[in-house]
Write a protein that holds these residues in place. Sequence first.
Motif, PDB file in Angstrom:
ATOM      1  N   LEU A  98      16.671  11.525  -3.364  1.00 25.93           N
ATOM      2  CA  LEU A  98      16.520  11.585  -4.820  1.00 25.93           C
ATOM      3  C   LEU A  98      15.365  10.704  -5.299  1.00 25.93           C
ATOM      4  O   LEU A  98      15.142   9.608  -4.761  1.00 25.93           O
ATOM      5  N   LEU A  99      14.668  11.195  -6.310  1.00 25.83           N
ATOM      6  CA  LEU A  99      13.563  10.440  -6.894  1.00 25.83           C
ATOM      7  C   LEU A  99      13.816  10.276  -8.387  1.00 25.83           C
ATOM      8  O   LEU A  99      14.214  11.240  -9.052  1.00 25.83           O
ATOM      9  N   VAL A 126      11.521   4.100 -12.571  1.00 26.19           N
ATOM     10  CA  VAL A 126      10.769   5.362 -12.551  1.00 26.19           C
ATOM     11  C   VAL A 126       9.777   5.366 -11.382  1.00 26.19           C
ATOM     12  O   VAL A 126       9.057   4.388 -11.171  1.00 26.19           O
ATOM     13  N   GLY A 127       9.783   6.422 -10.611  1.00 27.42           N
ATOM     14  CA  GLY A 127       8.866   6.546  -9.470  1.00 27.42           C
ATOM     15  C   GLY A 127       9.521   6.122  -8.161  1.00 27.42           C
ATOM     16  O   GLY A 127       9.027   6.442  -7.091  1.00 27.42           O
ATOM     17  N   ASP A 128      10.647   5.371  -8.262  1.00 25.33           N
ATOM     18  CA  ASP A 128      11.326   4.946  -7.026  1.00 25.33           C
ATOM     19  C   ASP A 128      12.176   6.090  -6.476  1.00 25.33           C
ATOM     20  O   ASP A 128      12.583   6.994  -7.203  1.00 25.33           O
ATOM     21  N   PHE A 129      12.458   6.002  -5.178  1.00 21.99           N
ATOM     22  CA  PHE A 129      13.314   7.017  -4.546  1.00 21.99           C
ATOM     23  C   PHE A 129      14.447   6.328  -3.799  1.00 21.99           C
ATOM     24  O   PHE A 129      14.384   5.125  -3.512  1.00 21.99           O
ATOM     25  N   PHE A 130      15.477   7.084  -3.495  1.00 21.85           N
ATOM     26  CA  PHE A 130      16.602   6.556  -2.710  1.00 21.85           C
ATOM     27  C   PHE A 130      17.308   7.703  -2.002  1.00 21.85           C
ATOM     28  O   PHE A 130      17.070   8.879  -2.278  1.00 21.85           O
ATOM     29  N   GLY A 131      18.170   7.305  -1.040  1.00 22.27           N
ATOM     30  CA  GLY A 131      18.920   8.317  -0.292  1.00 22.27           C
ATOM     31  C   GLY A 131      18.240   8.741   0.990  1.00 22.27           C
ATOM     32  O   GLY A 131      18.757   9.598   1.714  1.00 22.27           O
ATOM     33  N   GLU A 132      17.095   8.096   1.299  1.00 21.72           N
ATOM     34  CA  GLU A 132      16.352   8.492   2.507  1.00 21.72           C
ATOM     35  C   GLU A 132      17.037   7.993   3.783  1.00 21.72           C
ATOM     36  O   GLU A 132      16.954   8.640   4.835  1.00 21.72           O
TER      37      GLU A 132
END
Length: 146
Positions: free
Chosen positions: A57-58, A78-84
């Motif tokens: 997710l981003l 804003v601009g960060d991602f997670f779930g990788e």
Amino acid sequence: MFLSRRPDRIDWLKKVPLFSGLSRRDLNLVARGTTGVVRTDRGRVLTRQGALGEEFLLIVDGSARVERDGKPIARLDVGDFFGEMSLIDGKPRSASVIAETPVTLLVVDSRSFGCLLDAVPGVRRKIAVTLCQRLRAADAALAEKN
Ligand code: CMP
């Protein structure tokens, strides 16, 4: 809200630093793997620690906090991602991520995430750099405690 038209998705993707500098061809590849854009309310659990990971997710709008064992460990904007992490190592979610404001998310399913890593070296590198930064920040926080 889910956006199905590819041109709309490409407009969203252009706002995400992870995808900045990608060629039109690569942006199209990413857009094909993007399930949609989702809006959530404040307080919503976006990923739950210990759960199976199914999506990357981003954050395109809003902010979220990362909690481990109920304690805040990081903030995502804003601009960060997670779930990788779960998608890369196949282990359960390492932390919970909770919306601190209403949040708009770009969602990539696990299969598309794998294809993205294989097909777009620029994205792979940026994700690796972010993982290093998060590890360094976690190490620094740990050293401060001890
Ligand atoms: P995953 O383990 O799949 O699900 C929880 C997510 O929280 C994890 O992937 C990372 O994207 C994110 N996360 C976990 N630990 C941290 C941290 N220390 N800093 C920032 N993000 C984190």
